[in-house]
Design a protein around this motif. Structure first.
Motif, PDB file in Angstrom:
ATOM      1  N   LEU A  74     -21.269   8.395 -57.043  1.00  0.00           N
ATOM      2  CA  LEU A  74     -19.842   8.158 -57.255  1.00  0.00           C
ATOM      3  C   LEU A  74     -19.157   7.718 -55.960  1.00  0.00           C
ATOM      4  N   LYS A  75     -19.550   8.331 -54.869  1.00  0.00           N
ATOM      5  CA  LYS A  75     -18.917   8.017 -53.580  1.00  0.00           C
ATOM      6  C   LYS A  75     -19.119   6.554 -53.201  1.00  0.00           C
ATOM      7  N   SER A  76     -20.263   5.994 -53.556  1.00  0.00           N
ATOM      8  CA  SER A  76     -20.522   4.602 -53.193  1.00  0.00           C
ATOM      9  C   SER A  76     -19.528   3.663 -53.871  1.00  0.00           C
ATOM     10  N   TYR A  77     -18.970   4.096 -54.990  1.00  0.00           N
ATOM     11  CA  TYR A  77     -17.938   3.303 -55.662  1.00  0.00           C
ATOM     12  C   TYR A  77     -16.544   3.715 -55.195  1.00  0.00           C
ATOM     13  N   ILE A  78     -16.313   5.028 -55.091  1.00  0.00           N
ATOM     14  CA  ILE A  78     -14.987   5.513 -54.711  1.00  0.00           C
ATOM     15  C   ILE A  78     -14.571   4.972 -53.348  1.00  0.00           C
ATOM     16  N   ARG A  79     -15.494   4.974 -52.398  1.00  0.00           N
ATOM     17  CA  ARG A  79     -15.192   4.490 -51.044  1.00  0.00           C
ATOM     18  C   ARG A  79     -15.571   3.024 -50.845  1.00  0.00           C
ATOM     19  N   GLY A  80     -16.130   2.401 -51.872  1.00  0.00           N
ATOM     20  CA  GLY A  80     -16.616   1.028 -51.744  1.00  0.00           C
ATOM     21  C   GLY A  80     -15.494   0.014 -51.879  1.00  0.00           C
ATOM     22  N   THR A  81     -14.934  -0.394 -50.783  1.00  0.00           N
ATOM     23  CA  THR A  81     -13.803  -1.323 -50.818  1.00  0.00           C
ATOM     24  C   THR A  81     -14.188  -2.689 -51.392  1.00  0.00           C
ATOM     25  N   GLN A  82     -15.480  -2.958 -51.465  1.00  0.00           N
ATOM     26  CA  GLN A  82     -15.921  -4.227 -52.045  1.00  0.00           C
ATOM     27  C   GLN A  82     -16.017  -4.142 -53.569  1.00  0.00           C
ATOM     28  N   ARG A  83     -15.900  -2.928 -54.099  1.00  0.00           N
ATOM     29  CA  ARG A  83     -15.960  -2.741 -55.555  1.00  0.00           C
ATOM     30  C   ARG A  83     -14.612  -3.111 -56.182  1.00  0.00           C
TER      31      ARG A  83
ATOM     32  N   ARG B 249     -11.403   3.219 -59.882  1.00  0.00           N
ATOM     33  CA  ARG B 249     -10.579   4.156 -60.671  1.00  0.00           C
ATOM     34  C   ARG B 249     -11.459   4.955 -61.636  1.00  0.00           C
ATOM     35  N   LEU B 250     -12.371   4.266 -62.295  1.00  0.00           N
ATOM     36  CA  LEU B 250     -13.244   4.940 -63.247  1.00  0.00           C
ATOM     37  C   LEU B 250     -14.141   5.951 -62.545  1.00  0.00           C
ATOM     38  N   ALA B 251     -14.658   5.602 -61.379  1.00  0.00           N
ATOM     39  CA  ALA B 251     -15.494   6.533 -60.616  1.00  0.00           C
ATOM     40  C   ALA B 251     -14.707   7.774 -60.225  1.00  0.00           C
ATOM     41  N   ILE B 252     -13.447   7.603 -59.852  1.00  0.00           N
ATOM     42  CA  ILE B 252     -12.600   8.747 -59.495  1.00  0.00           C
ATOM     43  C   ILE B 252     -12.355   9.625 -60.717  1.00  0.00           C
ATOM     44  N   THR B 253     -12.150   9.000 -61.872  1.00  0.00           N
ATOM     45  CA  THR B 253     -11.970   9.760 -63.114  1.00  0.00           C
ATOM     46  C   THR B 253     -13.210  10.581 -63.429  1.00  0.00           C
ATOM     47  N   ILE B 254     -14.379   9.967 -63.304  1.00  0.00           N
ATOM     48  CA  ILE B 254     -15.625  10.691 -63.591  1.00  0.00           C
ATOM     49  C   ILE B 254     -15.827  11.827 -62.586  1.00  0.00           C
TER      50      ILE B 254
ATOM     51  N   VAL C 287      -8.529  12.337 -50.611  1.00  0.00           N
ATOM     52  CA  VAL C 287      -7.376  12.481 -49.717  1.00  0.00           C
ATOM     53  C   VAL C 287      -7.279  11.276 -48.789  1.00  0.00           C
ATOM     54  N   THR C 288      -8.407  10.895 -48.210  1.00  0.00           N
ATOM     55  CA  THR C 288      -8.425   9.747 -47.294  1.00  0.00           C
ATOM     56  C   THR C 288      -7.908   8.489 -47.984  1.00  0.00           C
ATOM     57  N   ILE C 289      -8.352   8.264 -49.200  1.00  0.00           N
ATOM     58  CA  ILE C 289      -7.932   7.074 -49.949  1.00  0.00           C
ATOM     59  C   ILE C 289      -6.448   7.151 -50.289  1.00  0.00           C
ATOM     60  N   ALA C 290      -5.996   8.300 -50.767  1.00  0.00           N
ATOM     61  CA  ALA C 290      -4.593   8.436 -51.160  1.00  0.00           C
ATOM     62  C   ALA C 290      -3.648   8.174 -50.000  1.00  0.00           C
ATOM     63  N   LEU C 291      -4.040   8.527 -48.787  1.00  0.00           N
ATOM     64  CA  LEU C 291      -3.170   8.385 -47.624  1.00  0.00           C
ATOM     65  C   LEU C 291      -3.315   7.040 -46.912  1.00  0.00           C
TER      66      LEU C 291
ATOM     67  N   HIS D 157      -3.027  -0.074 -54.257  1.00  0.00           N
ATOM     68  CA  HIS D 157      -2.086   0.931 -54.763  1.00  0.00           C
ATOM     69  C   HIS D 157      -2.666   1.702 -55.952  1.00  0.00           C
ATOM     70  N   ASP D 158      -3.280   1.007 -56.903  1.00  0.00           N
ATOM     71  CA  ASP D 158      -3.797   1.680 -58.098  1.00  0.00           C
ATOM     72  C   ASP D 158      -4.904   2.676 -57.767  1.00  0.00           C
ATOM     73  N   VAL D 159      -5.718   2.379 -56.770  1.00  0.00           N
ATOM     74  CA  VAL D 159      -6.785   3.299 -56.373  1.00  0.00           C
ATOM     75  C   VAL D 159      -6.180   4.519 -55.683  1.00  0.00           C
ATOM     76  N   ARG D 160      -5.181   4.303 -54.829  1.00  0.00           N
ATOM     77  CA  ARG D 160      -4.494   5.419 -54.172  1.00  0.00           C
ATOM     78  C   ARG D 160      -3.848   6.339 -55.208  1.00  0.00           C
ATOM     79  N   VAL D 161      -3.209   5.744 -56.188  1.00  0.00           N
ATOM     80  CA  VAL D 161      -2.540   6.545 -57.218  1.00  0.00           C
ATOM     81  C   VAL D 161      -3.552   7.385 -57.985  1.00  0.00           C
ATOM     82  N   MET D 162      -4.676   6.788 -58.374  1.00  0.00           N
ATOM     83  CA  MET D 162      -5.677   7.559 -59.115  1.00  0.00           C
ATOM     84  C   MET D 162      -6.229   8.698 -58.266  1.00  0.00           C
ATOM     85  N   ALA D 163      -6.475   8.446 -56.986  1.00  0.00           N
ATOM     86  CA  ALA D 163      -6.978   9.500 -56.105  1.00  0.00           C
ATOM     87  C   ALA D 163      -5.967  10.642 -56.000  1.00  0.00           C
TER      88      ALA D 163
END
Length: 276
Positions: free
Chosen positions: A97-106, A112-117, A131-135, A141-147
């Protein structure tokens, strides 16, 4: 398996016959071969079963398939997962999951889906990443909001406290107040003072939109006020109760605050402010 012929279309498309979706899900829960077949082309059918009981590799293959869905399908799967209580459980899930959550190339939708899972599968080890992503103002914006949203729902208190800046920073780039709403849901009342709260409560930027900020404003904010908060609460409420028409959201919040503060009528200065 021969049983697949009973549930798949005869046209060779590999899709499940709509009337047999429940039967297909039931079979997938019992037969690994059916599960693996449905992963390839019918992942939506699998959202109705306990996928955490599947073999680790089968779960990993399902995750990979879900995270490669077209963008226009991903929001649908987000909703379906929340409704069905979808979750995965295998060694290596957090890393995958982290490879997608932190993967800025994704893509934004895959992240968003990886964060939901991660939320539904209770992957608490990923909270620092969220936390890192949200801040991070450089993140979409949409990824920050989901985080931030996920942290407001299942974050440890230490992680929630780190979102405070999103609630009180007036220079925040937050066009729909979604970040602020998530942060308020995460931090009030444990990590915000009443004075900080009321400084953050400003009219929504989008009047025709309902998001996390509007949800927060419609929540039971006032019940967490205490006697020591009476004066600052009434100072705020007086301004918004007179500025907005009766029935408008900010006016309703102000009325609820005033009703709560009446409980502290004997506090010095409260009676005079209520009278005004």
């Amino acid at each position: 398996p021969a049983i697949l012929k009973l549930i798949l279309h005869k046209d060779g498309s590999g899709t499940v016959v709509p009337q047999l979706r429940e039967t297909a899900a039931w079979l997938a829960g019992m037969l690994p071969a059916v599960f693996r077949t449905l992963v390839k082309q019918n992942v939506d059918v699998l959202l109705g079963i306990d996928c955490a009981d599947a073999a680790p590799q089968d779960q990993a293959d399902l995750l990979r398939q879900l995270l490669q869905l077209p963008d226009d399908e991903t929001r649908f799967y987000e909703r379906m997962m929340r409704l069905s209580g979808f979750q995965l459980k295998y060694e290596g899930l957090a890393s995958d999951l982290k490879s997608y959550i932190r993967g800025t190339q994704r893509s934004v939708t895959a992240r968003r889906l990886a964060i939901t899972i991660a939320e539904l599968s209770k992957q608490v080890s990923l909270q620092a990443d969220l936390v890192t992503i949200a801040l991070d103002e450089k993140e979409p914006h949409d990824v920050r909001v989901m985080a931030a949203f996920v942290l407001s729902r299942f974050g440890r208190e230490s992680a929630k406290a780190e979102l405070k800046r999103l609630a009180i920073d007036k220079s925040l780039q937050d066009p729909d107040d979604q970040l602020k709403g998530c942060a308020l849901l995460a931090t009030w009342p444990k990590h915000l003072t009443a004075r900080e709260l009321f400084s953050a409560l400003t009219p929504p930027k989008m009047s025709n939109f309902t998001g996390t900020y509007q949800i927060f404003l419609r929540g039971d904010i006032a019940s967490n006020l205490h006697e020591r908060d009476a004066l600052s609460a009434l100072d705020w409420a007086r301004a918004y109760n007179t500025f907005f028409a009766r029935g408008e959201l900010m006016s309703e919040v102000a009325e609820n605050v005033i009703a709560r503060i009446i409980d502290f009528y004997a506090e010095a200065g409260v009676a005079e402010l209520v009278a005004d």
